[in-house]
Scaffold this motif. Structure first.
Motif, short mmCIF file in Angstrom:
data_model
loop_
_atom_site.label_atom_id
_atom_site.label_comp_id
_atom_site.label_asym_id
_atom_site.label_seq_id
_atom_site.Cartn_x
_atom_site.Cartn_y
_atom_site.Cartn_z
N LYS A 201 2.75 -14.32 77.09
CA LYS A 201 1.82 -14.25 78.21
C LYS A 201 2.48 -14.84 79.45
O LYS A 201 3.07 -15.92 79.40
N ILE A 202 2.38 -14.12 80.57
CA ILE A 202 2.90 -14.59 81.86
C ILE A 202 1.74 -14.59 82.85
O ILE A 202 1.08 -13.56 83.04
N ILE A 203 1.51 -15.73 83.49
CA ILE A 203 0.43 -15.85 84.46
C ILE A 203 1.01 -16.36 85.77
O ILE A 203 1.66 -17.42 85.80
N ILE A 204 0.81 -15.62 86.85
CA ILE A 204 1.24 -16.03 88.18
C ILE A 204 -0.02 -16.29 89.00
O ILE A 204 -0.85 -15.40 89.18
N LYS A 205 -0.18 -17.54 89.44
CA LYS A 205 -1.38 -17.90 90.18
C LYS A 205 -1.55 -17.01 91.40
O LYS A 205 -0.62 -16.79 92.16
N ASP A 206 -2.78 -16.51 91.59
CA ASP A 206 -3.10 -15.57 92.67
C ASP A 206 -2.29 -14.29 92.56
O ASP A 206 -2.09 -13.59 93.56
N GLY A 207 -1.80 -14.00 91.34
CA GLY A 207 -1.02 -12.79 91.13
C GLY A 207 -1.42 -12.10 89.84
O GLY A 207 -2.60 -12.03 89.49
N TYR A 208 -0.44 -11.61 89.11
CA TYR A 208 -0.69 -10.84 87.90
C TYR A 208 -0.69 -11.70 86.66
O TYR A 208 -0.02 -12.73 86.60
N GLU A 209 -1.44 -11.25 85.67
CA GLU A 209 -1.40 -11.82 84.33
C GLU A 209 -0.94 -10.73 83.38
O GLU A 209 -1.51 -9.64 83.35
N THR A 210 0.10 -11.03 82.61
CA THR A 210 0.68 -10.05 81.69
C THR A 210 0.65 -10.60 80.27
O THR A 210 1.03 -11.74 80.05
N ILE A 211 0.20 -9.77 79.33
CA ILE A 211 0.19 -10.13 77.92
C ILE A 211 0.91 -9.02 77.15
O ILE A 211 0.56 -7.85 77.27
N ILE A 212 1.90 -9.43 76.37
CA ILE A 212 2.63 -8.48 75.52
C ILE A 212 2.56 -9.00 74.09
O ILE A 212 2.99 -10.11 73.80
N SER A 213 2.00 -8.21 73.20
CA SER A 213 1.87 -8.61 71.80
C SER A 213 2.16 -7.42 70.90
O SER A 213 2.46 -6.32 71.38
N SER A 215 0.00 -5.93 69.23
CA SER A 215 -1.17 -5.06 69.19
C SER A 215 -1.46 -4.37 70.51
O SER A 215 -2.02 -3.28 70.53
N LYS A 216 -1.06 -4.99 71.63
CA LYS A 216 -1.33 -4.35 72.92
C LYS A 216 -0.48 -4.96 74.03
O LYS A 216 0.11 -6.03 73.87
N THR A 217 -0.45 -4.25 75.15
CA THR A 217 0.17 -4.74 76.38
C THR A 217 -0.85 -4.60 77.49
O THR A 217 -1.50 -3.55 77.61
N SER A 218 -1.00 -5.64 78.31
CA SER A 218 -1.98 -5.57 79.40
C SER A 218 -1.43 -6.20 80.66
O SER A 218 -0.63 -7.14 80.61
N PHE A 219 -1.88 -5.65 81.81
CA PHE A 219 -1.56 -6.18 83.13
C PHE A 219 -2.87 -6.32 83.89
O PHE A 219 -3.66 -5.37 83.94
N LYS A 221 -4.80 -7.95 87.57
CA LYS A 221 -4.74 -8.55 88.91
C LYS A 221 -6.14 -8.47 89.50
O LYS A 221 -6.65 -7.38 89.77
N ASP A 222 -6.78 -9.63 89.63
CA ASP A 222 -8.17 -9.66 90.09
C ASP A 222 -9.02 -8.78 89.18
O ASP A 222 -9.10 -9.03 87.99
N ASP A 223 -9.65 -7.73 89.71
CA ASP A 223 -10.49 -6.86 88.88
C ASP A 223 -9.76 -5.56 88.50
O ASP A 223 -10.39 -4.61 88.02
N LEU A 224 -8.44 -5.54 88.68
CA LEU A 224 -7.64 -4.38 88.28
C LEU A 224 -7.05 -4.64 86.91
O LEU A 224 -6.43 -5.68 86.67
N THR A 225 -7.22 -3.68 85.97
CA THR A 225 -6.75 -3.86 84.60
C THR A 225 -6.05 -2.60 84.11
O THR A 225 -6.54 -1.48 84.32
N PHE A 226 -4.88 -2.81 83.48
CA PHE A 226 -4.19 -1.73 82.79
C PHE A 226 -3.84 -2.23 81.39
O PHE A 226 -3.18 -3.25 81.25
N GLU A 227 -4.32 -1.52 80.35
CA GLU A 227 -4.05 -1.90 78.98
C GLU A 227 -3.50 -0.71 78.21
O GLU A 227 -3.83 0.44 78.49
N MET A 228 -2.66 -1.03 77.21
CA MET A 228 -2.06 0.02 76.40
C MET A 228 -1.96 -0.46 74.97
O MET A 228 -1.38 -1.50 74.68
N ASP A 229 -2.57 0.28 74.04
CA ASP A 229 -2.32 0.10 72.61
C ASP A 229 -2.12 1.48 72.02
O ASP A 229 -1.10 2.11 72.30
N ASP A 230 -3.10 2.00 71.26
CA ASP A 230 -2.96 3.39 70.82
C ASP A 230 -3.42 4.35 71.89
O ASP A 230 -3.18 5.56 71.81
N LYS A 231 -4.11 3.81 72.91
CA LYS A 231 -4.55 4.58 74.07
C LYS A 231 -4.33 3.75 75.33
O LYS A 231 -3.85 2.62 75.26
#
Length: 281
Positions: A201-213, A215-219, A221-231
């Motif tokens: 997990k990478i968190i940049i204050k006032d920036g993006y939060e990234t999680i790579i596991s 089971s899934k990958t997600s990005f 930023k505020d109320d913007l979300t992009f996630e990827m697993d099987d879809k």
């Protein structure tokens, strides 16, 4: 009360006697207002086998100069060998230990830079610091930390930690590592990196939060979300791309052409089905 070094030299010069006896540690005299650590101790109280109590037995040569030297703090209720110079109890010091609770070593140079090594059975801490107020006549003396390395070895949560500080002694970066995860904090915590089993997990204050596991990958930023697993999942401002496209296709399906010829609804429904295989809510 002279230093032990001077007292021993005096003994050698004047052929004085040093009496040594076994005693039990009955009190650790901690420094509640210590400039470094309230757990510091420079004297102890002991009880001899005959019941006599001797107070303020030294643990180091000079209990006034706390900036340098080696301090070995015995375990309470343990036995020690205490020595008295020329029968004067105020000149008592500990010469041998049976059990040790804590050990402390401090080094100091002419620029008022300090290296402190503090250790017990569960901890090893190495601390670099510098004196904040350069005038030694101004009390209390205060310090700014420069860097610290610490190992906590208890069974519940063993941990290794390194910390760096800015010129004012404020923490600017920290790396903490244990058996379950690693945490890295940079630029006063404005950037965080957390690594666990099968997840980063990478968190940049006032920036993006990234999680790579696994089971899934997600990005995010505020109320913007992009996630990827099987879809894929894409959303912004509480709007989801899949539901919006579905609504669009539904509206198109309801269109009736004036000439009486409707759109190819079958093709639109096929697109709708394909979107569901790519996107999720």
């Amino acid at each position: 009360m002279g230093n032990i070094k001077d007292l021993i030299k005096n003994v050698a010069d004047n052929n004085k006697n040093i009496e040594t006896f076994a005693a039990k540690v009955i009190e650790i005299n901690k420094e509640e207002d210590s400039q470094h650590n309230t757990e510091d101790a420079y004297t102890i109280d002991v009880m001899r086998a005959d019941g006599a109590i001797i107070k303020n037995v030294r643990l180091k040569a000079s209990i006034q100069d706390v900036e340098q030297g080696i301090i070995t703090i015995p375990k309470k209720d343990s036995w020690v060998l205490a020595s008295i110079i020329d029968g004067v109890e105020t000149r008592a010091f500990i010469s041998q230990y049976s059990e040790i609770e804590r050990s402390l070593i401090r080094f100091k140079n002419d620029q008022n830079h300090f290296l402190e090594i503090d250790t017990d059975v569960n901890k090893l801490k190495v601390l670099f610091k510098t004196q904040k107020n350069k005038d030694n006549s101004i009390l209390p003396i205060t310090y700014n930390n420069i860097a610290k390395i610490e190992f906590i070895g208890n069974e519940e949560e063993p941990n290794i930690c390194t910390i760096f500080y800015d010129e004012s002694g404020k923490e600017i970066s920290k790396n903490s590592l244990n058996i379950n995860e690693q945490n890295i904090s940079i630029n006063e915590g404005k950037t965080l990196f957390v690594l666990k089993d099968k997840e980063a997990k990478i968190i940049i204050k006032d920036g993006y939060e990234t999680i790579i596991s696994d089971s899934k990958t997600s990005f995010k930023k505020d109320d913007l979300t992009f996630e990827m697993d099987d879809k894929f999942k894409i959303s912004a401002s509480k709007k989801n791309l899949l539901t919006e496209l579905e609504s669009l296709i539904t509206e198109i399906s309801n269109i009736v052409v004036v000439q009486g010829v409707g759109p190819n609804v079958g093709n639109l429904l096929a697109i709708k089905s394909n979107l569901k295989n790519l996107l999720k809510i």
